[in-house]
Scaffold this motif. Structure first.
Motif, PDB file in Angstrom:
ATOM      1  N   ASN A 179       0.914  -1.385   0.291  1.00  0.00           N
ATOM      2  CA  ASN A 179      -0.225  -0.100  -0.186  1.00  0.00           C
ATOM      3  C   ASN A 179       0.402   1.251   0.042  1.00  0.00           C
ATOM      4  OD1 ASN A 179      -2.469  -1.176  -0.233  1.00  0.00           O
ATOM      5  ND2 ASN A 179      -2.480  -1.269   1.787  1.00  0.00           N
ATOM      6  N   ILE A 180       1.864   1.618   0.615  1.00  0.00           N
ATOM      7  CA  ILE A 180       2.674   2.640   1.147  1.00  0.00           C
ATOM      8  C   ILE A 180       3.157   2.571  -0.586  1.00  0.00           C
ATOM      9  CG2 ILE A 180       5.249   3.149   1.650  1.00  0.00           C
ATOM     10  CD1 ILE A 180       4.273   1.434   4.007  1.00  0.00           C
ATOM     11  N   LEU A 181       3.437   2.333  -1.269  1.00  0.00           N
ATOM     12  CA  LEU A 181       4.111   2.176  -2.506  1.00  0.00           C
ATOM     13  C   LEU A 181       3.092   2.932  -4.218  1.00  0.00           C
ATOM     14  CD1 LEU A 181       7.167  -0.329  -2.649  1.00  0.00           C
ATOM     15  CD2 LEU A 181       7.514   2.298  -2.516  1.00  0.00           C
ATOM     16  N   ASN A 182       1.819   2.846  -3.426  1.00  0.00           N
ATOM     17  CA  ASN A 182       1.048   2.571  -4.149  1.00  0.00           C
ATOM     18  C   ASN A 182       0.649   3.926  -4.242  1.00  0.00           C
ATOM     19  OD1 ASN A 182      -1.690   3.655  -5.911  1.00  0.00           O
ATOM     20  ND2 ASN A 182      -2.554   1.453  -5.113  1.00  0.00           N
ATOM     21  N   PRO A 183       1.295   4.718  -5.059  1.00  0.00           N
ATOM     22  CA  PRO A 183       1.062   6.572  -5.402  1.00  0.00           C
ATOM     23  C   PRO A 183      -1.004   7.281  -5.323  1.00  0.00           C
ATOM     24  CG  PRO A 183       1.944   6.132  -7.186  1.00  0.00           C
ATOM     25  CD  PRO A 183       1.371   5.040  -6.186  1.00  0.00           C
ATOM     26  N   LYS A 184      -1.626   6.112  -5.899  1.00  0.00           N
ATOM     27  CA  LYS A 184      -3.097   6.118  -6.161  1.00  0.00           C
ATOM     28  C   LYS A 184      -4.005   6.407  -5.038  1.00  0.00           C
ATOM     29  CE  LYS A 184      -4.676   7.426  -9.755  1.00  0.00           C
ATOM     30  NZ  LYS A 184      -5.075   8.535 -10.851  1.00  0.00           N
ATOM     31  N   LEU A 185      -3.190   5.805  -3.722  1.00  0.00           N
ATOM     32  CA  LEU A 185      -3.489   5.917  -2.671  1.00  0.00           C
ATOM     33  C   LEU A 185      -4.246   7.302  -2.018  1.00  0.00           C
ATOM     34  CD1 LEU A 185      -2.790   2.737  -0.958  1.00  0.00           C
ATOM     35  CD2 LEU A 185      -5.307   3.330  -1.325  1.00  0.00           C
ATOM     36  N   SER A 186      -3.024   8.196  -1.653  1.00  0.00           N
ATOM     37  CA  SER A 186      -3.327   9.719  -1.752  1.00  0.00           C
ATOM     38  C   SER A 186      -3.768  10.051  -2.515  1.00  0.00           C
ATOM     39  CB  SER A 186      -2.028  10.490  -1.386  1.00  0.00           C
ATOM     40  OG  SER A 186      -0.697   9.395  -0.194  1.00  0.00           O
ATOM     41  N   ILE A 187      -4.223  10.067  -3.720  1.00  0.00           N
ATOM     42  CA  ILE A 187      -4.612  10.984  -4.379  1.00  0.00           C
ATOM     43  C   ILE A 187      -6.221   9.901  -3.992  1.00  0.00           C
ATOM     44  CG2 ILE A 187      -5.474  11.693  -6.696  1.00  0.00           C
ATOM     45  CD1 ILE A 187      -2.643  10.972  -7.562  1.00  0.00           C
ATOM     46  N   PHE A 188      -6.449   8.720  -3.419  1.00  0.00           N
ATOM     47  CA  PHE A 188      -7.687   8.345  -3.695  1.00  0.00           C
ATOM     48  C   PHE A 188      -8.403   8.715  -2.009  1.00  0.00           C
ATOM     49  CE2 PHE A 188      -9.862   4.718  -1.135  1.00  0.00           C
ATOM     50  CZ  PHE A 188     -11.114   4.884  -1.360  1.00  0.00           C
ATOM     51  N   PHE A 189      -7.729   9.202  -1.424  1.00  0.00           N
ATOM     52  CA  PHE A 189      -8.663   9.926   0.432  1.00  0.00           C
ATOM     53  C   PHE A 189      -8.896  10.943  -0.314  1.00  0.00           C
ATOM     54  CE2 PHE A 189      -6.286   5.789   2.520  1.00  0.00           C
ATOM     55  CZ  PHE A 189      -7.367   5.795   3.454  1.00  0.00           C
ATOM     56  N   LEU A 190      -8.244  12.199  -1.180  1.00  0.00           N
ATOM     57  CA  LEU A 190      -7.994  13.301  -1.117  1.00  0.00           C
ATOM     58  C   LEU A 190      -9.544  13.636  -1.412  1.00  0.00           C
ATOM     59  CD1 LEU A 190      -6.428  16.072  -0.274  1.00  0.00           C
ATOM     60  CD2 LEU A 190      -5.870  16.002  -2.790  1.00  0.00           C
ATOM     61  N   ALA A 191      -9.944  12.060  -2.721  1.00  0.00           N
ATOM     62  CA  ALA A 191     -10.850  12.268  -3.656  1.00  0.00           C
ATOM     63  C   ALA A 191     -12.169  11.988  -2.704  1.00  0.00           C
ATOM     64  CB  ALA A 191     -10.650  12.063  -4.672  1.00  0.00           C
ATOM     65  N   LEU A 192     -12.115  11.305  -2.065  1.00  0.00           N
ATOM     66  CA  LEU A 192     -12.938   9.987  -0.797  1.00  0.00           C
ATOM     67  C   LEU A 192     -13.565  11.002   0.252  1.00  0.00           C
ATOM     68  CD1 LEU A 192     -14.496   7.835  -0.493  1.00  0.00           C
ATOM     69  CD2 LEU A 192     -12.078   6.755   0.738  1.00  0.00           C
ATOM     70  N   LEU A 193     -12.403  11.234   1.048  1.00  0.00           N
ATOM     71  CA  LEU A 193     -12.822  12.174   2.170  1.00  0.00           C
ATOM     72  C   LEU A 193     -13.646  13.150   2.413  1.00  0.00           C
ATOM     73  CD1 LEU A 193     -10.027  10.898   4.729  1.00  0.00           C
ATOM     74  CD2 LEU A 193     -12.165   9.403   3.669  1.00  0.00           C
ATOM     75  N   PRO A 194     -12.741  14.096   1.681  1.00  0.00           N
ATOM     76  CA  PRO A 194     -13.222  15.768   1.879  1.00  0.00           C
ATOM     77  C   PRO A 194     -15.266  15.780   1.802  1.00  0.00           C
ATOM     78  CG  PRO A 194     -11.765  15.687   0.834  1.00  0.00           C
ATOM     79  CD  PRO A 194     -11.880  14.115   0.838  1.00  0.00           C
ATOM     80  N   PRO A 195     -15.980  15.021   1.065  1.00  0.00           N
ATOM     81  CA  PRO A 195     -17.262  15.418   0.362  1.00  0.00           C
ATOM     82  C   PRO A 195     -18.640  14.776   1.833  1.00  0.00           C
ATOM     83  CG  PRO A 195     -16.341  14.440  -1.494  1.00  0.00           C
ATOM     84  CD  PRO A 195     -15.396  14.543  -0.233  1.00  0.00           C
ATOM     85  N   PHE A 196     -17.295  14.020   2.724  1.00  0.00           N
ATOM     86  CA  PHE A 196     -18.263  13.783   3.943  1.00  0.00           C
ATOM     87  C   PHE A 196     -18.007  14.235   5.188  1.00  0.00           C
ATOM     88  CE2 PHE A 196     -17.500   9.854   1.124  1.00  0.00           C
ATOM     89  CZ  PHE A 196     -18.815   9.577   1.486  1.00  0.00           C
ATOM     90  N   LEU A 197     -16.765  15.706   4.925  1.00  0.00           N
ATOM     91  CA  LEU A 197     -16.690  16.279   5.906  1.00  0.00           C
ATOM     92  C   LEU A 197     -17.968  17.208   6.154  1.00  0.00           C
ATOM     93  CD1 LEU A 197     -12.644  17.190   5.256  1.00  0.00           C
ATOM     94  CD2 LEU A 197     -13.631  15.709   6.421  1.00  0.00           C
TER      95      LEU A 197
END
Length: 204
Positions: free
Chosen positions: A116-134
């Motif tokens: 998981n650490i070596l998958n850069p898409k995860l950071s961008i995924f969290f940036l897209a997934l979480l904010p709409p639920f704030l």
């Protein structure tokens, strides 16, 4: 904030077969129940850097920096190809074999975290997934991101444990057939190679 919609969305994302799921299944089939729990824990821990990056805004930097994104991406590609080779090699880390002895929990968890650490898409995924639920309150945004990320990690661990226990339960039946074991090893190798190819084609 922690709504039913968020929980359902996170559950669908977590349950979808990906590198972590495949790794946990491979460990469960190849090494048994307790090693599969270590794999699930490692994959979950590997989420932490990406959650931190999304919370601190580093994911946006990764997204805009092609060089940094590609460095992490191709490190991930190389690691997935290494796991594919380990599935094919006799006595390899992911090889399914009746004579296979379990690795130490630390080694299993470390490999899972690296996936998981070596998958850069995860950071961008969290940036897209979480904010709409704030909630929309800037003062509590960081705490809310951490809370939502924590819930996502709990769901990840729980679902991966179920995958691992299922694989471990099927282990005894599968190990009775040399043909099935060869098919499994080739299948895991092909899946990891395919995941490496897909990651190589990802763009920031």
């Amino acid at each position: 904030m922690i709504s039913l919609q968020f929980l359902l969305t996170a559950l669908v994302v977590v349950a979808a077969p990906g590198t972590g799921v495949i790794y946990t299944l491979a460990i469960g089939l190849g090494q048994g129940r307790w090693p599969s729990l270590a794999a699930a824990l490692g994959c979950t821990i590997g989420i932490v850097p990406h959650l931190a990056a999304a919370t601190l805004g580093l994911a946006a930097v990764l997204h805009t920096s092609a060089v940094l994104f590609n460095v992490v991406k191709f490190a991930g590609v190389a690691y997935l190809l290494y796991l594919a080779w380990q599935a094919l090699r006799d006595g390899g880390t992911l090889a399914v074999s009746a004579e296979r002895k379990a690795d130490s929990p630390w080694r299993i968890a470390r490999r899972g975290a690296l996936i998981n650490i070596l998958n850069p898409k995860l950071s961008i995924f969290f940036l897209a997934l979480l904010p709409p639920f704030l909630s929309g309150n800037p003062d509590s945004a960081t705490a809310e991101m951490i809370l939502l990320g924590g819930v996502f990690m709990v769901l990840t661990f729980a679902v991966f444990v179920l995958y691992g226990l299922f694989a471990a339960r099927a282990r005894d039946w599968l190990l009775s057939s040399e043909r099935v074991m060869r098919w499994l090893n080739r299948s895991f190798a092909a899946i990891f190679a395919a995941l490496a190819a897909r990651l190589a084609l990802e763009r920031a």
